[in-house]
Design a protein around this motif. Sequence first.
Motif, PDB file in Angstrom:
ATOM      1  N   UNK A   1     -36.342  18.128 -74.283  1.00 38.03           N
ATOM      2  CA  UNK A   1     -36.566  18.551 -72.834  1.00 38.03           C
ATOM      3  C   UNK A   1     -37.983  18.837 -72.384  1.00 38.03           C
ATOM      4  N   UNK A   2     -38.382  19.625 -73.551  1.00 45.44           N
ATOM      5  CA  UNK A   2     -39.909  20.131 -73.283  1.00 45.44           C
ATOM      6  C   UNK A   2     -40.931  19.019 -73.031  1.00 45.44           C
ATOM      7  N   UNK A   3     -40.648  17.894 -74.076  1.00 45.86           N
ATOM      8  CA  UNK A   3     -41.535  16.582 -73.767  1.00 45.86           C
ATOM      9  C   UNK A   3     -41.573  16.204 -72.447  1.00 45.86           C
ATOM     10  N   UNK A   4     -40.125  16.131 -71.978  1.00 48.14           N
ATOM     11  CA  UNK A   4     -39.943  15.651 -70.590  1.00 48.14           C
ATOM     12  C   UNK A   4     -40.708  16.288 -69.331  1.00 48.14           C
ATOM     13  N   UNK A   5     -40.635  17.585 -69.555  1.00 48.04           N
ATOM     14  CA  UNK A   5     -41.349  18.582 -68.639  1.00 48.04           C
ATOM     15  C   UNK A   5     -42.969  18.503 -68.509  1.00 48.04           C
ATOM     16  N   UNK A   6     -43.337  18.153 -69.808  1.00 47.83           N
ATOM     17  CA  UNK A   6     -44.930  18.080 -69.969  1.00 47.83           C
ATOM     18  C   UNK A   6     -45.629  17.308 -68.928  1.00 47.83           C
ATOM     19  N   UNK A   7     -46.375  17.803 -68.155  1.00 46.63           N
ATOM     20  CA  UNK A   7     -47.417  17.327 -67.067  1.00 46.63           C
ATOM     21  C   UNK A   7     -48.864  17.337 -67.195  1.00 46.63           C
ATOM     22  N   UNK A   8     -49.179  17.591 -68.654  1.00 44.83           N
ATOM     23  CA  UNK A   8     -50.697  17.588 -68.825  1.00 44.83           C
ATOM     24  C   UNK A   8     -51.136  18.619 -69.424  1.00 44.83           C
ATOM     25  N   UNK A   9     -52.589  18.921 -69.186  1.00 46.50           N
ATOM     26  CA  UNK A   9     -53.529  19.861 -70.209  1.00 46.50           C
ATOM     27  C   UNK A   9     -53.356  21.112 -69.307  1.00 46.50           C
ATOM     28  N   UNK A  10     -53.157  21.055 -68.083  1.00 50.50           N
ATOM     29  CA  UNK A  10     -53.083  22.145 -67.171  1.00 50.50           C
ATOM     30  C   UNK A  10     -51.903  22.876 -67.381  1.00 50.50           C
ATOM     31  N   UNK A  11     -51.100  22.730 -68.122  1.00 48.30           N
ATOM     32  CA  UNK A  11     -49.871  23.326 -68.694  1.00 48.30           C
ATOM     33  C   UNK A  11     -50.090  23.989 -69.978  1.00 48.30           C
ATOM     34  N   UNK A  12     -51.262  23.897 -70.535  1.00 45.31           N
ATOM     35  CA  UNK A  12     -51.541  24.444 -72.029  1.00 45.31           C
ATOM     36  C   UNK A  12     -51.481  25.770 -72.010  1.00 45.31           C
ATOM     37  N   UNK A  13     -52.189  26.637 -71.102  1.00 48.35           N
ATOM     38  CA  UNK A  13     -52.254  27.907 -71.153  1.00 48.35           C
ATOM     39  C   UNK A  13     -50.943  28.745 -70.792  1.00 48.35           C
ATOM     40  N   UNK A  14     -50.441  28.353 -69.793  1.00 44.64           N
ATOM     41  CA  UNK A  14     -49.107  28.863 -69.327  1.00 44.64           C
ATOM     42  C   UNK A  14     -48.065  28.696 -70.444  1.00 44.64           C
ATOM     43  N   UNK A  15     -47.894  27.618 -71.017  1.00 44.09           N
ATOM     44  CA  UNK A  15     -46.930  27.242 -72.108  1.00 44.09           C
ATOM     45  C   UNK A  15     -47.316  28.045 -73.361  1.00 44.09           C
ATOM     46  N   UNK A  16     -48.895  28.220 -73.752  1.00 47.23           N
ATOM     47  CA  UNK A  16     -49.040  29.014 -74.794  1.00 47.23           C
ATOM     48  C   UNK A  16     -48.952  30.447 -74.685  1.00 47.23           C
ATOM     49  N   UNK A  17     -49.057  30.828 -73.518  1.00 50.02           N
ATOM     50  CA  UNK A  17     -48.809  32.530 -73.232  1.00 50.02           C
ATOM     51  C   UNK A  17     -47.289  32.794 -73.240  1.00 50.02           C
ATOM     52  N   UNK A  18     -46.563  31.718 -72.700  1.00 48.64           N
ATOM     53  CA  UNK A  18     -45.060  31.851 -72.669  1.00 48.64           C
ATOM     54  C   UNK A  18     -44.432  32.018 -74.232  1.00 48.64           C
ATOM     55  N   UNK A  19     -44.939  31.013 -75.067  1.00 47.79           N
ATOM     56  CA  UNK A  19     -44.296  30.986 -76.406  1.00 47.79           C
ATOM     57  C   UNK A  19     -44.751  32.252 -76.898  1.00 47.79           C
ATOM     58  N   UNK A  20     -46.263  32.675 -76.899  1.00 43.78           N
ATOM     59  CA  UNK A  20     -46.640  33.750 -77.745  1.00 43.78           C
ATOM     60  C   UNK A  20     -45.848  35.112 -77.354  1.00 43.78           C
ATOM     61  N   UNK A  21     -45.616  35.319 -76.014  1.00 44.85           N
ATOM     62  CA  UNK A  21     -44.881  36.287 -75.588  1.00 44.85           C
ATOM     63  C   UNK A  21     -43.263  36.591 -75.938  1.00 44.85           C
ATOM     64  N   UNK A  22     -42.880  35.202 -76.070  1.00 43.97           N
ATOM     65  CA  UNK A  22     -41.470  35.038 -76.640  1.00 43.97           C
ATOM     66  C   UNK A  22     -41.481  35.240 -78.196  1.00 43.97           C
ATOM     67  N   UNK A  23     -42.279  34.865 -78.946  1.00 42.74           N
ATOM     68  CA  UNK A  23     -42.485  35.128 -80.101  1.00 42.74           C
ATOM     69  C   UNK A  23     -42.722  36.715 -80.633  1.00 42.74           C
ATOM     70  N   UNK A  24     -43.434  37.364 -79.713  1.00 46.21           N
ATOM     71  CA  UNK A  24     -43.778  38.934 -79.930  1.00 46.21           C
ATOM     72  C   UNK A  24     -42.489  39.510 -79.814  1.00 46.21           C
ATOM     73  N   UNK A  25     -41.740  39.181 -78.702  1.00 51.67           N
ATOM     74  CA  UNK A  25     -40.383  39.950 -78.356  1.00 51.67           C
ATOM     75  C   UNK A  25     -39.511  39.722 -79.550  1.00 51.67           C
ATOM     76  N   UNK A  26     -39.409  38.571 -80.135  1.00 55.86           N
ATOM     77  CA  UNK A  26     -38.385  38.401 -81.215  1.00 55.86           C
ATOM     78  C   UNK A  26     -38.839  39.066 -82.293  1.00 55.86           C
ATOM     79  N   UNK A  27     -40.253  39.109 -82.681  1.00 58.69           N
ATOM     80  CA  UNK A  27     -40.802  40.126 -83.701  1.00 58.69           C
ATOM     81  C   UNK A  27     -40.419  41.403 -83.872  1.00 58.69           C
ATOM     82  N   UNK A  28     -40.342  41.897 -82.414  1.00 59.00           N
ATOM     83  CA  UNK A  28     -40.280  43.193 -82.243  1.00 59.00           C
ATOM     84  C   UNK A  28     -38.837  43.683 -82.376  1.00 59.00           C
ATOM     85  N   UNK A  29     -37.874  42.582 -82.453  1.00 59.69           N
ATOM     86  CA  UNK A  29     -36.560  43.017 -83.033  1.00 59.69           C
ATOM     87  C   UNK A  29     -35.677  42.962 -81.976  1.00 59.69           C
ATOM     88  N   UNK A  30     -36.019  42.749 -80.655  1.00 54.66           N
ATOM     89  CA  UNK A  30     -35.429  42.764 -79.344  1.00 54.66           C
ATOM     90  C   UNK A  30     -34.385  41.543 -79.335  1.00 54.66           C
TER      91      UNK A  30
END
Length: 225
Positions: free
Chosen positions: A169-198
């Motif tokens: 699904x993520x591959x189908x939603x990819x629209x180019x390099x303009x999405x790199x930063x928002x996707x990276x921030x979303x991924x890092x924020x998600x990982x951070x919350x998981x690592x905090x044990x929430x």
Amino acid sequence: MKHGALAVLPLALGAALYGFAFGLLAAQVGFPWWGVGVMSAAVHAGSSQIVAVEQFASTQVVLGAALAGAALNLRYVGIVASLSDVLAGLSLRAKMVAIHITGDENWALTMAERAKSPDIGARFLIGSGAVMICVWTASTTAGALAGTVLPDLERFGLGFAFTAAFIAMARGLWRGRAQVLPWAVAGLATIAVVLLGLPKAYAIVVGTACGLVVSFALRRRRVLA
């Protein structure tokens, strides 16, 4: 409606395979077959159903599962907004039915066909949506029924089907390099919350919010430039 129903059949076949796999795994984590069928007919959103089932299976918290599913379904706010012209002229009841049976597949197909011919409208959307919700409900229920008699599928690596589905699904939603930063921030924020044990449901919401904020900031910057 007939045109829409026939045009969406190739997409419905893919959804049937995906739905059957989802039903199998949902049954393996304890969902009754009839519950899977009811969920598919009432929610009709594969990605959010997967997240909700996985969240409930790991935590047994209904609110967390619902929150995780709702976070993924936020995209439907934009999808429904894009259908304002398509649904114009329908009664409120007809609009509600059309919105409920609208999924990623028949929405994308309707918009693509409408771009070719302005005559494509609500009937095409409803016809294709009716096929999709029937196929999705039937395939997930069939998968859940099969899952009640099959051995533990995790031993065969089928538990990875959830992850594989999201990668697709993520591959189908990819629209180019303009999405790199928002996707990276979303991924890092998600990982951070998981690592905090929430709870993972909170991680999805936080990741989504952070990604949207960055995406909005980038678009505003381009407009002002």
